[in-house]
Design a protein around this motif. Structure first.
Motif, mmCIF file in Angstrom:
data_model
loop_
_atom_site.group_PDB
_atom_site.id
_atom_site.type_symbol
_atom_site.label_atom_id
_atom_site.label_comp_id
_atom_site.label_asym_id
_atom_site.label_seq_id
_atom_site.Cartn_x
_atom_site.Cartn_y
_atom_site.Cartn_z
ATOM 1 N N UNK A 187 -12.793 -17.582 -5.199
ATOM 2 C CA UNK A 187 -13.598 -16.849 -4.219
ATOM 3 C C UNK A 187 -12.829 -16.583 -2.921
ATOM 4 N N UNK A 188 -12.081 -17.557 -2.447
ATOM 5 C CA UNK A 188 -11.337 -17.381 -1.192
ATOM 6 C C UNK A 188 -10.290 -16.284 -1.345
ATOM 7 N N UNK A 189 -9.667 -16.221 -2.486
ATOM 8 C CA UNK A 189 -8.676 -15.173 -2.743
ATOM 9 C C UNK A 189 -9.362 -13.820 -2.759
ATOM 10 N N UNK A 190 -10.553 -13.769 -3.331
ATOM 11 C CA UNK A 190 -11.311 -12.512 -3.382
ATOM 12 C C UNK A 190 -11.609 -12.016 -1.975
ATOM 13 N N UNK A 191 -11.976 -12.901 -1.071
ATOM 14 C CA UNK A 191 -12.267 -12.505 0.306
ATOM 15 C C UNK A 191 -11.019 -11.974 0.999
ATOM 16 N N UNK A 192 -9.892 -12.641 0.796
ATOM 17 C CA UNK A 192 -8.635 -12.200 1.386
ATOM 18 C C UNK A 192 -8.229 -10.837 0.828
ATOM 19 N N UNK A 214 -7.288 -7.088 2.633
ATOM 20 C CA UNK A 214 -5.985 -6.430 2.524
ATOM 21 C C UNK A 214 -6.029 -5.140 1.716
ATOM 22 N N UNK A 215 -7.037 -4.975 0.873
ATOM 23 C CA UNK A 215 -7.203 -3.764 0.056
ATOM 24 C C UNK A 215 -8.659 -3.322 0.138
ATOM 25 N N UNK A 216 -9.048 -2.688 1.234
ATOM 26 C CA UNK A 216 -10.462 -2.397 1.472
ATOM 27 C C UNK A 216 -11.105 -1.458 0.443
ATOM 28 N N UNK A 217 -10.331 -0.637 -0.262
ATOM 29 C CA UNK A 217 -10.911 0.289 -1.238
ATOM 30 C C UNK A 217 -10.910 -0.280 -2.649
ATOM 31 N N UNK A 218 -10.337 -1.440 -2.845
ATOM 32 C CA UNK A 218 -10.280 -2.054 -4.172
ATOM 33 C C UNK A 218 -11.583 -2.777 -4.468
ATOM 34 N N UNK A 219 -11.922 -2.833 -5.725
ATOM 35 C CA UNK A 219 -13.082 -3.614 -6.169
ATOM 36 C C UNK A 219 -12.582 -4.997 -6.568
ATOM 37 N N UNK A 220 -13.451 -5.986 -6.407
ATOM 38 C CA UNK A 220 -13.113 -7.352 -6.800
ATOM 39 C C UNK A 220 -14.225 -7.860 -7.703
ATOM 40 N N UNK A 221 -13.850 -8.334 -8.877
ATOM 41 C CA UNK A 221 -14.796 -8.902 -9.829
ATOM 42 C C UNK A 221 -14.436 -10.368 -9.992
ATOM 43 N N UNK A 281 -6.127 -2.715 -13.320
ATOM 44 C CA UNK A 281 -7.046 -3.847 -13.408
ATOM 45 C C UNK A 281 -6.176 -5.082 -13.486
ATOM 46 N N UNK A 282 -6.188 -5.893 -12.442
ATOM 47 C CA UNK A 282 -5.239 -6.996 -12.382
ATOM 48 C C UNK A 282 -5.866 -8.298 -11.913
ATOM 49 N N UNK A 283 -5.431 -9.356 -12.572
ATOM 50 C CA UNK A 283 -5.761 -10.696 -12.092
ATOM 51 C C UNK A 283 -5.029 -10.851 -10.767
ATOM 52 N N UNK A 284 -5.563 -11.649 -9.883
ATOM 53 C CA UNK A 284 -4.888 -11.853 -8.604
ATOM 54 C C UNK A 284 -3.844 -12.950 -8.712
ATOM 55 N N UNK A 285 -4.227 -14.086 -9.296
ATOM 56 C CA UNK A 285 -3.322 -15.233 -9.354
ATOM 57 C C UNK A 285 -2.542 -15.184 -10.666
ATOM 58 N N UNK A 286 -1.255 -14.809 -10.550
ATOM 59 C CA UNK A 286 -0.351 -14.758 -11.702
ATOM 60 C C UNK A 286 1.016 -15.254 -11.246
ATOM 61 N N UNK A 287 1.769 -15.861 -12.158
ATOM 62 C CA UNK A 287 3.116 -16.298 -11.792
ATOM 63 C C UNK A 287 4.050 -15.103 -11.610
ATOM 64 N N UNK A 288 5.078 -15.306 -10.806
ATOM 65 C CA UNK A 288 6.079 -14.266 -10.596
ATOM 66 C C UNK A 288 5.671 -13.280 -9.522
ATOM 67 N N UNK A 314 -4.119 6.048 -7.719
ATOM 68 C CA UNK A 314 -4.651 5.149 -8.738
ATOM 69 C C UNK A 314 -5.643 4.171 -8.113
ATOM 70 N N UNK A 315 -6.740 3.947 -8.810
ATOM 71 C CA UNK A 315 -7.736 2.978 -8.349
ATOM 72 C C UNK A 315 -7.294 1.577 -8.728
ATOM 73 N N UNK A 316 -7.840 0.583 -7.983
ATOM 74 C CA UNK A 316 -7.471 -0.820 -8.216
ATOM 75 C C UNK A 316 -8.732 -1.662 -8.308
ATOM 76 N N UNK A 317 -8.743 -2.537 -9.311
ATOM 77 C CA UNK A 317 -9.801 -3.531 -9.418
ATOM 78 C C UNK A 317 -9.143 -4.882 -9.674
ATOM 79 N N UNK A 318 -9.491 -5.850 -8.832
ATOM 80 C CA UNK A 318 -8.971 -7.202 -8.989
ATOM 81 C C UNK A 318 -9.985 -8.056 -9.739
ATOM 82 N N UNK A 319 -9.462 -8.977 -10.548
ATOM 83 C CA UNK A 319 -10.307 -9.992 -11.163
ATOM 84 C C UNK A 319 -9.740 -11.346 -10.760
ATOM 85 N N UNK A 320 -10.633 -12.258 -10.389
ATOM 86 C CA UNK A 320 -10.168 -13.556 -9.929
ATOM 87 C C UNK A 320 -11.227 -14.622 -10.119
ATOM 88 N N UNK A 321 -10.772 -15.842 -10.283
ATOM 89 C CA UNK A 321 -11.662 -16.986 -10.353
ATOM 90 C C UNK A 321 -11.704 -17.739 -9.041
#
Length: 125
Positions: A83-88, A92-99, A50-57, A74-81
């Motif tokens: 919207x454009x990043x969520x679409x991208x 790039x990760x069609x099986x991942x969930x985005x919240x 479970x990972x934020x998308x926008x992080x330093x490093x 391993x399953x992947x779920x992205x969290x992001x604030x």
């Protein structure tokens, strides 16, 4: 017990999310960055990243790509604030969930429960 690796650079959000998931029975290892997550992925076994998308490093997308080679199942779920990043990310990760942020903790728990086929009707984060 289902194990979750949580990578979130915002300390208060990381604590908030980890507590909510632990409260409903998930084992959570919270880290502050993608760089901090890699050593854990190399030596531990997780069911969900479970990972934020926008992080330093190292951003969450790069972390997910590295994680896929270390733990292909391993399953992947992205969290992001962002919207454009969520679409991208979806492309790039069609099986991942985005919240998308902001979200209610109940929504997070419902999404994680869905990934693992858990009945979350009676659970309260």
């Amino acid at each position: 017990m289902t194990r979750i690796l949580l990578a979130e650079d915002d300390a208060s959000m990381r604590t908030y999310l980890a507590r909510a998931l632990e409260r409903v029975g998930y084992a959570v290892d919270p880290v502050a960055s993608g760089i901090d997550a890699l050593p854990l992925l190399e030596r531990e076994s997780y069911d969900l990243l479970l990972t934020d998308i926008v992080m330093p490093g190292m951003d969450g997308i790069e972390l997910a790509q590295r994680a896929a080679s270390l733990a292909p199942g391993m399953r992947v779920m992205f969290i992001t604030g962002f919207a454009a990043v969520a679409l991208k990310t979806g492309a790039s990760h069609p099986h991942a969930r985005v919240l998308s942020k902001p979200f209610h903790l109940r929504d997070l728990v419902l999404e994680v429960d869905r990934l693992f086929g858990v009945d979350s009707i009676a659970r309260e984060p």
